[in-house]
Design an enzyme around this catalytic site. Structure first.
Site, PDB file in Angstrom:
ATOM      1  N   GLY A 100      18.696  21.194  -8.591  1.00 27.02           N
ATOM      2  CA  GLY A 100      19.958  21.929  -8.025  1.00 27.02           C
ATOM      3  C   GLY A 100      19.382  23.089  -6.962  1.00 27.02           C
ATOM      4  O   GLY A 100      20.396  23.563  -6.227  1.00 27.02           O
ATOM      5  N   ASP A 133      24.091  28.832  -6.962  1.00 31.46           N
ATOM      6  CA  ASP A 133      23.869  28.894  -5.759  1.00 31.46           C
ATOM      7  C   ASP A 133      22.670  28.575  -5.013  1.00 31.46           C
ATOM      8  O   ASP A 133      22.446  28.543  -3.804  1.00 31.46           O
ATOM      9  CB  ASP A 133      23.972  30.623  -5.589  1.00 31.46           C
ATOM     10  N   GLY A 134      21.920  27.684  -5.855  1.00 27.63           N
ATOM     11  CA  GLY A 134      20.733  27.278  -5.168  1.00 27.63           C
ATOM     12  C   GLY A 134      19.425  28.111  -4.841  1.00 27.63           C
ATOM     13  O   GLY A 134      18.534  27.568  -4.207  1.00 27.63           O
ATOM     14  N   ARG A 184       5.466  25.028  -5.331  1.00 27.78           N
ATOM     15  CA  ARG A 184       4.426  24.463  -6.311  1.00 27.78           C
ATOM     16  C   ARG A 184       4.016  22.992  -5.906  1.00 27.78           C
ATOM     17  O   ARG A 184       4.583  22.384  -5.271  1.00 27.78           O
ATOM     18  CB  ARG A 184       5.187  24.881  -7.481  1.00 27.78           C
ATOM     19  N   ARG A 191       9.812  13.406 -14.997  1.00 26.12           N
ATOM     20  CA  ARG A 191      10.253  14.113 -16.059  1.00 26.12           C
ATOM     21  C   ARG A 191      10.795  12.966 -17.357  1.00 26.12           C
ATOM     22  O   ARG A 191      11.169  11.804 -16.812  1.00 26.12           O
ATOM     23  CB  ARG A 191      11.215  15.106 -16.012  1.00 26.12           C
ATOM     24  N   ASP A 260      14.516  17.516 -19.463  1.00 24.08           N
ATOM     25  CA  ASP A 260      14.488  17.487 -18.141  1.00 24.08           C
ATOM     26  C   ASP A 260      13.198  18.574 -17.878  1.00 24.08           C
ATOM     27  O   ASP A 260      12.675  18.493 -16.673  1.00 24.08           O
ATOM     28  CB  ASP A 260      15.627  18.009 -17.535  1.00 24.08           C
TER      29      ASP A 260
END
Ligand code: AMP
Ligand code: MG
Length: 498
Positions: A100, A133-134, A184, A191, A260
Site C-alpha cells: 500500500g 496515505d501511502g 531496504r 511472503r 503477510d
C-alpha cells in the site's frame, strides 16, 4: 565543470535493476512509481551494506544517488512495481493487501552473484493503499533501520536497511510528522501472503508460477523433486522453524506475525511494533493493537506453525490431485516444524549456557533442557532482565557471580542451580559469543528516534554503532547494556503501520 564523468555518474549509468519478479509474476505486480519527494535529504546510509551490494556510497550520497534512493531517478530499464499479496491478519483473512505504501524498484545482482530486491517503504499510495496515505514518518522508518540492522548483527536472517531519506513532506498521524522513505533489501519479498493471493486468483497457473519462482530463488533443491511444491513447503517450514528459534533465543518479539509479514525465504520482515524483551515473561506483548496477546513472545512458535498451515492450505492443489493425499503430504511436512524448532532452540540454549561438548564429558540434552528450564523459571519469578542476566553467566562461569546474583539473588533455587551448572564446566567464551551485551533496548531506541525526529541524529549514530557489534562490550557504552527503569518498562507500547 569537467567533461570526465565522475565516479558518481559512472555508477548511476552502470547500475542495473532487473525486473525478474515483474516478468515472472505479472499477476502479482502492478507497475507503479514513487511519489516525488519535495526535498529529499539523506538521514542515514548503511555504507557496509552498500559495499556488499556493490553500490558506491559516494554516489548514493550525491544528489543523483539520493534521487535513486527515493525512486525518483531510476536506471534505464527499471520497472518498479507494487506487489500484490493477501494475508491472515490476527487470524482473519484479507484477500487483497499488497504494497500500500511500498514499491519494489527491481533486483540488484550483488558482487557475490545473489539477487537482492531493492525496495522502498513510504513512497506514496499505490493501488493497494485501501484509503491509507501511502506515507511513512521518519521515526518508524529509522526504527526499522535500527531494528533490522541490529538483528543482522546478531546473526539473524533479516531484510536489511540501506538508507532512510527524509522526503520533506509532512505526514499526518496524531500530529504532523516529518515524512521519510526507507530503502531496504531482501533476498525477496515473497511472503506466505503472496502464495495466498495467488491461490485466491483461482488460476492454478498463477499459483504454480509463484511456487516455481519461490523455488528458484529460495529453495532450488526442491526443483529436482518429481513434485516440487511439497519440497518448497518443507524448505519454508525448516527456514521458519530455525528463524523463530533464533528470535526466541535473543528475546525478540515480532509483534505482528500476520501471514503477510512472514517470508518464504526465512528472513525476518516488516519491523512494525517489534521489540526486545526486557523483564522475562513469556506473555510479554508490546504492540498496542495486540490486545489479546496473540503475538506474545511465548506464542511465536505456535503462530509460526499456524501460519505455515495457512501456507500449506494455499498450496494444496499443487501437492497432489487427490485432496486426501495432498493433505497427508502437508501434514507430514508440517509435523517437521516442532522437532526442528525444538532442536534449533536447544542447540542455541546449549551455547547460551556454555555447555557445548568440550574436552570433558558431553552434557546430555536432557540436562541442558533441565538447566535451561530452571533458569527460565527463576528469570520469570524475579522478572529479571533477559539479556543482561544471560550475559552475566560468563562472569559467573569465570567465578564472579555478582551480576547473576544481582539479577536472581534471593531466589531459593539459585545456589543449587549454580552448583549444578558450574559442575559441567561451562565455557565463558562460547557464552560471550551467544549472549549479546547489547540489543536495541526499547528506551534507547525511543530516545534515539525522538532526537532524530527533532533533527539530532547523534544518539541514533551511537546506538547503531554499539549495536553493530553486539557481542563485544565497549568501554563507555555501559548504559546501552542496562535495562530501563521500571517506570519506562511498565508502560511501554509499540505501534503498527505508523
Ligand atoms: P503492515 O501492518 O505494515 O504489515 O501493513 C499491513 C498492510 O497495510 C499492508 O498492505 C500495507 O501496505 C498497508 N499499509 C500500512 N500502512 C499504510 C499506509 N500508510 N498507507 C497505505 N497502506 C498502508
Ligand atoms: Mg507488512
Amino acid at each position: 565543470m569537467s567533461s570526465v564523468p565522475s565516479q558518481s555518474q559512472s555508477q548511476s549509468q552502470s547500475l542495473t535493476l532487473s525486473h525478474d519478479f515483474a516478468d515472472a509474476l505479472p499477476a502479482l505486480a502492478r507497475p507503479w512509481s514513487a511519489d516525488p519527494a519535495p526535498e529529499p535529504r539523506l538521514l542515514v546510509l548503511n555504507e557496509q551494506l552498500a559495499g556488499e551490494l556493490g553500490l558506491d556510497a559516494g554516489f548514493l550520497r550525491s544528489p543523483a544517488g539520493v534521487d535513486l534512493l527515493v525512486g525518483a531517478a531510476l536506471p534505464d530499464g527499471a520497472q518498479p512495481v507494487a506487489q500484490a499479496y493477501a494475508g491472515h491478519q490476527f487470524g482473519g483473512f484479507s484477500p487483497r493487501l499488497g504494497d500500500g505504501r511500498a514499491l519494489l524498484l527491481g533486483e540488484l545482482t550483488a558482487p557475490d552473484g545473489s539477487l537482492r530486491d531493492l525496495h522502498l517503504k513510504g513512497s506514496g499510495p499505490t493501488p493497494f493503499a485501501r484509503g491509507g496515505d501511502g506515507l511513512a514518518a521518519v521515526g518508524p522508518m529509522l526504527r526499522e533501520y535500527v531494528m533490522s540492522e541490529a538483528m543482522h548483527a546478531l546473526g539473524i536472517p533479516t531484510t536489511r536497511s540501506l538508507a532512510v531519506v527524509a522526503t520533506g513532506r509532512e505526514v499526518l498521524r496524531e500530529t504532523a510528522l516529518p515524512g521519510a522513505v526507507l530503502v531496504r533489501t531482501a533476498s525477496s519479498h515473497l511472503r506466505v501472503g503472496s502464495v495466498e493471493f495467488a491461490r485466491g486468483t483461482g488460476d492454478i497457473a498463477v499459483l504454480r508460477s509463484v511456487v516455481e519462482y519461490a523455488i528458484a530463488r529460495h529453495h532450488p533443491e526442491a526443483a529436482a523433486e518429481e513434485v516440487p511444491a511439497p519440497g518448497l513447503f518443507r524448505g519454508v517450514v525448516r527456514a521458519q522453524a530455525d528463524l523463530v528459534a533464533r528470535w526466541m533465543l535473543v528475546g525478540f518479539i515480532h509483534g505482528v506475525m500476520n501471514t503477510d509479514n512472514m517470508t518464504l525465504s526465512g528472513e525476518t520482515i516488516d519491523y512494525g511494533p517489534c521489540a526486545f524483551l526486557d523483564a522475562y515473561d513469556p506473555a510479554t506483548v508490546y504492540s498496542s493493537i495486540d490486545t489479546g496477546g496473540r503475538y506474545a513472545y511465548g506464542n511465536q512458535p505456535y503462530i509460526a506453525e499456524w501460519n505455515l498451515a495457512r501456507l500449506a492450505e494455499a498450496m494444496l492443489p499443487l501437492f497432489d490431485d487427490e485432496l486426501e493425499r495432498a493433505v497427508e503430504l502437508a501434514q507430514g511436512a508440517l509435523a517437521e516444524f516442532r522437532p526442528r524448532f525444538a532442536q534449533a532452540r536447544a542447540a542455541g540454549m546449549r551455547r547460551k549456557l556454555g555447555l557445548v561438548a568440550g574436552a570433558g564429558d558431553a552434557v546430555s540434552d536432557d540436562e541442558v533442557e533441565a538447566l535451561a528450564g530452571e533458569l527460565h523459571e527463576m528469570l520469570e519469578r524475579k522478572r529479571a532482565d533477559y539479556t543482561s542476566t544471560f550475559r552475566s553467566l560468563s562472569d559467573a562461569a569465570r567465578g564472579d557471580a555478582a551480576g547473576l546474583e544481582a539479577a536472581l539473588g534471593g531466589d531459593p533455587a539459585l545456589t543449587g542451580w549454580l552448583g549444578r551448572w558450574r559442575a559441567h564446566d561451562p565455557d565463558p567464551e562460547v557464552m560471550d559469543a551467544a549472549n549479546p551485551v547489547y540489543v536495541p533496548r526499547n528506551h534507547l531506541v525511543e530516545e534515539a528516534l525522538a532526537a532524530a525526529t527533532e533533527g539530532n541524529l547523534e544518539p541514533l549514530g551511537w546506538l547503531t554503532t554499539v549495536l553493530s557489534t553486539p557481542f563485544t562490550a565497549r568501554s563507555g557504552a555501559e548504559r546501552y547494556a542496562e535495562p530501563a527503569g521500571p517506570d519506562f518498562a511498565a508502560g511501554y507500547q509499540t505501534f503498527c503501520g505508523t
